[in-house]
Design a protein around this motif. Structure first.
Motif, PDB file in Angstrom:
ATOM      1  N   LYS A 182      -1.054  12.521  -6.849  1.00 41.34           N
ATOM      2  CA  LYS A 182       0.276  12.112  -7.282  1.00 41.34           C
ATOM      3  C   LYS A 182       0.606  10.775  -6.641  1.00 41.34           C
ATOM      4  CE  LYS A 182       2.066  16.807  -7.917  1.00 41.34           C
ATOM      5  NZ  LYS A 182       3.117  17.794  -7.504  1.00 41.34           N
ATOM      6  N   ILE A 183       0.607   9.727  -7.478  1.00 41.02           N
ATOM      7  CA  ILE A 183       0.868   8.377  -6.991  1.00 41.02           C
ATOM      8  C   ILE A 183       2.316   8.008  -7.269  1.00 41.02           C
ATOM      9  CG2 ILE A 183       0.227   5.951  -7.171  1.00 41.02           C
ATOM     10  CD1 ILE A 183      -1.905   7.683  -5.940  1.00 41.02           C
ATOM     11  N   SER A 184       3.002   7.518  -6.261  1.00 50.31           N
ATOM     12  CA  SER A 184       4.401   7.102  -6.419  1.00 50.31           C
ATOM     13  C   SER A 184       4.500   5.587  -6.507  1.00 50.31           C
ATOM     14  CB  SER A 184       5.217   7.608  -5.229  1.00 50.31           C
ATOM     15  OG  SER A 184       4.818   6.954  -4.046  1.00 50.31           O
ATOM     16  N   LEU A 185       5.691   5.119  -6.878  1.00 54.00           N
ATOM     17  CA  LEU A 185       5.940   3.681  -6.957  1.00 54.00           C
ATOM     18  C   LEU A 185       6.340   3.099  -5.611  1.00 54.00           C
ATOM     19  CD1 LEU A 185       7.946   3.581 -10.313  1.00 54.00           C
ATOM     20  CD2 LEU A 185       5.618   2.760  -9.958  1.00 54.00           C
ATOM     21  N   LYS A 186       6.474   3.958  -4.614  1.00 51.01           N
ATOM     22  CA  LYS A 186       6.936   3.493  -3.313  1.00 51.01           C
ATOM     23  C   LYS A 186       5.857   2.711  -2.584  1.00 51.01           C
ATOM     24  CE  LYS A 186      10.082   7.436  -2.733  1.00 51.01           C
ATOM     25  NZ  LYS A 186      10.442   8.596  -1.885  1.00 51.01           N
ATOM     26  N   GLN A 187       6.303   2.027  -1.560  1.00 56.99           N
ATOM     27  CA  GLN A 187       5.369   1.277  -0.726  1.00 56.99           C
ATOM     28  C   GLN A 187       4.481   2.237   0.051  1.00 56.99           C
ATOM     29  OE1 GLN A 187       6.969  -1.124   2.545  1.00 56.99           O
ATOM     30  NE2 GLN A 187       5.837  -2.864   1.738  1.00 56.99           N
ATOM     31  N   MET A 188       3.222   1.839   0.267  1.00 58.17           N
ATOM     32  CA  MET A 188       2.275   2.700   0.965  1.00 58.17           C
ATOM     33  C   MET A 188       2.624   2.788   2.448  1.00 58.17           C
ATOM     34  SD  MET A 188      -1.260   1.310  -0.767  1.00 58.17           S
ATOM     35  CE  MET A 188      -2.257   2.557   0.053  1.00 58.17           C
ATOM     36  N   ASP A 189       2.299   3.918   3.044  1.00 56.63           N
ATOM     37  CA  ASP A 189       2.535   4.103   4.476  1.00 56.63           C
ATOM     38  C   ASP A 189       1.470   3.389   5.307  1.00 56.63           C
ATOM     39  OD1 ASP A 189       4.770   5.700   3.978  1.00 56.63           O
ATOM     40  OD2 ASP A 189       3.527   7.495   3.781  1.00 56.63           O
ATOM     41  N   SER A 190       0.271   3.253   4.731  1.00 53.73           N
ATOM     42  CA  SER A 190      -0.836   2.588   5.425  1.00 53.73           C
ATOM     43  C   SER A 190      -1.262   1.357   4.638  1.00 53.73           C
ATOM     44  CB  SER A 190      -2.019   3.555   5.585  1.00 53.73           C
ATOM     45  OG  SER A 190      -2.468   3.996   4.315  1.00 53.73           O
ATOM     46  N   PHE A 191      -2.250   0.646   5.165  1.00 56.22           N
ATOM     47  CA  PHE A 191      -2.744  -0.542   4.479  1.00 56.22           C
ATOM     48  C   PHE A 191      -3.618  -0.142   3.295  1.00 56.22           C
ATOM     49  CE2 PHE A 191      -2.191  -1.957   8.958  1.00 56.22           C
ATOM     50  CZ  PHE A 191      -1.135  -2.827   8.726  1.00 56.22           C
ATOM     51  N   CYS A 192      -3.723  -1.039   2.343  1.00 57.56           N
ATOM     52  CA  CYS A 192      -4.469  -0.761   1.111  1.00 57.56           C
ATOM     53  C   CYS A 192      -5.963  -0.612   1.403  1.00 57.56           C
ATOM     54  CB  CYS A 192      -4.232  -1.892   0.107  1.00 57.56           C
ATOM     55  SG  CYS A 192      -5.123  -1.649  -1.456  1.00 57.56           S
ATOM     56  N   SER A 193      -6.530   0.480   0.948  1.00 57.04           N
ATOM     57  CA  SER A 193      -7.969   0.722   1.067  1.00 57.04           C
ATOM     58  C   SER A 193      -8.372   1.750   0.022  1.00 57.04           C
ATOM     59  CB  SER A 193      -8.326   1.237   2.469  1.00 57.04           C
ATOM     60  OG  SER A 193      -7.744   2.500   2.690  1.00 57.04           O
ATOM     61  N   LYS A 194      -9.664   1.903  -0.156  1.00 54.23           N
ATOM     62  CA  LYS A 194     -10.159   2.877  -1.133  1.00 54.23           C
ATOM     63  C   LYS A 194      -9.781   4.296  -0.723  1.00 54.23           C
ATOM     64  CE  LYS A 194     -14.606   3.416  -1.487  1.00 54.23           C
ATOM     65  NZ  LYS A 194     -16.031   3.135  -1.821  1.00 54.23           N
ATOM     66  N   GLU A 195      -9.817   4.557   0.580  1.00 54.04           N
ATOM     67  CA  GLU A 195      -9.487   5.891   1.074  1.00 54.04           C
ATOM     68  C   GLU A 195      -8.004   6.203   0.906  1.00 54.04           C
ATOM     69  OE1 GLU A 195     -11.284   3.659   2.714  1.00 54.04           O
ATOM     70  OE2 GLU A 195     -13.223   4.625   2.351  1.00 54.04           O
ATOM     71  N   ALA A 196      -7.143   5.164   0.956  1.00 61.23           N
ATOM     72  CA  ALA A 196      -5.701   5.377   0.818  1.00 61.23           C
ATOM     73  C   ALA A 196      -5.308   5.720  -0.614  1.00 61.23           C
ATOM     74  CB  ALA A 196      -4.938   4.124   1.271  1.00 61.23           C
ATOM     75  N   ILE A 197      -6.108   5.290  -1.592  1.00 63.63           N
ATOM     76  CA  ILE A 197      -5.835   5.571  -3.006  1.00 63.63           C
ATOM     77  C   ILE A 197      -6.571   6.827  -3.453  1.00 63.63           C
ATOM     78  CG2 ILE A 197      -6.125   4.732  -5.365  1.00 63.63           C
ATOM     79  CD1 ILE A 197      -3.900   3.340  -3.925  1.00 63.63           C
ATOM     80  N   PHE A 198      -7.861   6.872  -3.201  1.00 63.74           N
ATOM     81  CA  PHE A 198      -8.686   8.007  -3.627  1.00 63.74           C
ATOM     82  C   PHE A 198      -8.867   8.963  -2.449  1.00 63.74           C
ATOM     83  CE2 PHE A 198     -10.102   4.194  -5.994  1.00 63.74           C
ATOM     84  CZ  PHE A 198      -9.705   4.585  -7.263  1.00 63.74           C
ATOM     85  N   PHE A 199      -7.766   9.605  -2.062  1.00 56.95           N
ATOM     86  CA  PHE A 199      -7.792  10.445  -0.865  1.00 56.95           C
ATOM     87  C   PHE A 199      -8.093  11.913  -1.156  1.00 56.95           C
ATOM     88  CE2 PHE A 199      -3.421   9.856  -2.352  1.00 56.95           C
ATOM     89  CZ  PHE A 199      -3.010  11.159  -2.566  1.00 56.95           C
TER      90      PHE A 199
END
Length: 292
Positions: free
Chosen positions: A142-159
Motif C-alpha cells: 500500500k503506497i501513499s502519497l505522503k513523504q517517505m520516512d526514509s531515504f529513497c531506495s529499492k528496499e524502501a519501495i519493494f519492502f
C-alpha cells in the motif's frame, strides 16, 4: 570526504560514458555497424542507470526525502536499465561469436534491421519485467502519497517479502542464462581460434572482449545484492567504517561496471579510439600513451 571522492569519481566515469555516446553519433560507420549500434544501446542504458543512482546518492547525502510515487518512478527507471545492460551484453557476445566463427555470414545475420529488432526485444523484455513489478506493487503493498520516512531506495519501495523472493529468482535465472551465453560464445571462439584459416589476432581480441563481458556481468550481478552485502557488514563494523565501505561499494559495484564498456571499446577498438580520445580531451592534445 569519502562522499566527495565517491561523487567525484562517479561524475568522472559518467563523463567518459557521455563522451563515448556522443562519439558513436559522430560518424556514419558507427550508426550502421551492428557492434557499434549494440554498444550505443548498452552505453545508453548504463549511463541512464548511473544518472539515476547518482541522483539517489546525492539526495540521500543531502538528506532530501521524496514521496513514494517519485521514488518509485526513479527506482523503476533504474531497474529497467539494470535488465537492459546484461541482455545487451548477451547479444554483443553472440555478435562477436558470429563475427569470428562465421565471418562470411556475419553481414547477413547482423544487419542494421536485425540489430534494431534485437534491441527492441531487449527493451520489450525489460518493460515486461517492470509491468510485473508494478502489478506486484499494486497487489502486495500500500503506497501513499505522503513523504517517505526514509531515504529513497529499492528496499524502501519493494519492502514486501514477496519482492525479495522474486528478485532472487529473477536475477539468478537471468544472469545464469546470460552467463551461459557468454561462456558458450567464448568456448566457440576458442575452438575456432585453433583453426589454421582463422584470423588469430581477431580471435584473440574477441576472446579478450568476451572475458571482459563476463567480468562485467559478474559485477552487475553482484551489484544487485549490494544492500544485502552492506546489511551483513553493518553487523560487524561501526557507523563511520560502514559509510566508507558503502561509498567504495557504490563506486565499485554500481558505477564502475557501467563504465567498463566505454573502457573496453573506447580504448581497445582501433576505429573508435582516435575519435573517442579527441572528444574525451576536448580536441586538445592527449597524452601520447593513450593514442598508441
Amino acid at each position: 570526504m569519502f562522499g566527495m571522492l565517491s561523487m567525484g569519481s562517479s561524475c568522472s566515469l559518467l563523463y567518459i560514458n557521455s563522451v563515448l555516446l556522443f562519439t558513436l553519433r559522430r560518424k556514419q560507420v558507427f550508426c550502421e555497424t551492428s557492434r557499434y549500434i549494440l554498444l550505443y544501446n548498452l552505453l545508453f542504458a548504463d549511463t541512464a542507470h548511473m544518472v539515476a543512482n547518482l541522483l539517489l546518492y546525492l539526495m540521500a547525502s543531502l538528506r532530501i526525502k521524496m514521496t513514494y510515487y517519485m521514488c518509485g518512478t526513479i527506482m523503476l527507471f533504474s531497474i529497467v536499465t539494470v535488465t537492459i545492460s546484461p541482455l545487451t551484453l548477451a547479444v554483443m557476445s553472440l555478435e562477436r561469436y558470429v563475427a569470428v566463427c562465421f565471418p562470411l555470414r556475419h553481414a547477413t545475420f547482423f544487419t542494421t534491421r536485425s540489430t534494431g529488432t534485437a534491441i527492441a526485444l531487449v527493451w520489450t523484455f525489460s518493460f515486461i519485467h517492470i509491468l510485473i513489478r508494478l502489478f506486484m506493487l499494486y497487489f502486495f503493498t500500500k503506497i501513499s502519497l505522503k513523504q517517505m520516512d526514509s531515504f529513497c531506495s529499492k528496499e524502501a519501495i519493494f519492502f514486501a517479502p514477496v519482492f525479495k523472493d522474486f528478485e532472487e529468482a529473477y536475477a539468478s535465472t537471468l544472469f545464469l542464462l546470460i552467463g551461459v551465453t557468454i561462456i558458450a560464445s567464448y568456448i566457440g571462439v576458442a575452438l575456432v581460434a585453433r583453426s589454421v584459416s582463422t584470423d588469430k589476432a581477431s580471435a584473440r581480441k574477441a576472446l579478450q572482449t568476451l572475458l571482459l563481458h563476463l567480468i562485467q556481468l559478474i559485477l552487475i550481478f553482484t551489484s544487485t545484492y549490494m544492500s544485502t552485502i552492506i546489511t551483513a557488514i553493518a553487523r560487524t563494523v561501526g557507523r563511520l567504517a560502514l559509510m566508507r565501505i558503502y561509498n567504495v561499494c557504490f563506486v565499485c559495484l554500481n558505477i564502475l561496471p557501467r563504465c567498463l564498456s566505454a573502457l573496453i571499446y573506447g580504448l581497445r577498438d582501433q576505429t573508435l579510439r582516435s575519435v573517442f580520445m579527441q572528444n574525451l580531451c576536448c580536441h586538445w592534445r592527449c597524452p601520447v600513451f593513450l593514442n598508441k
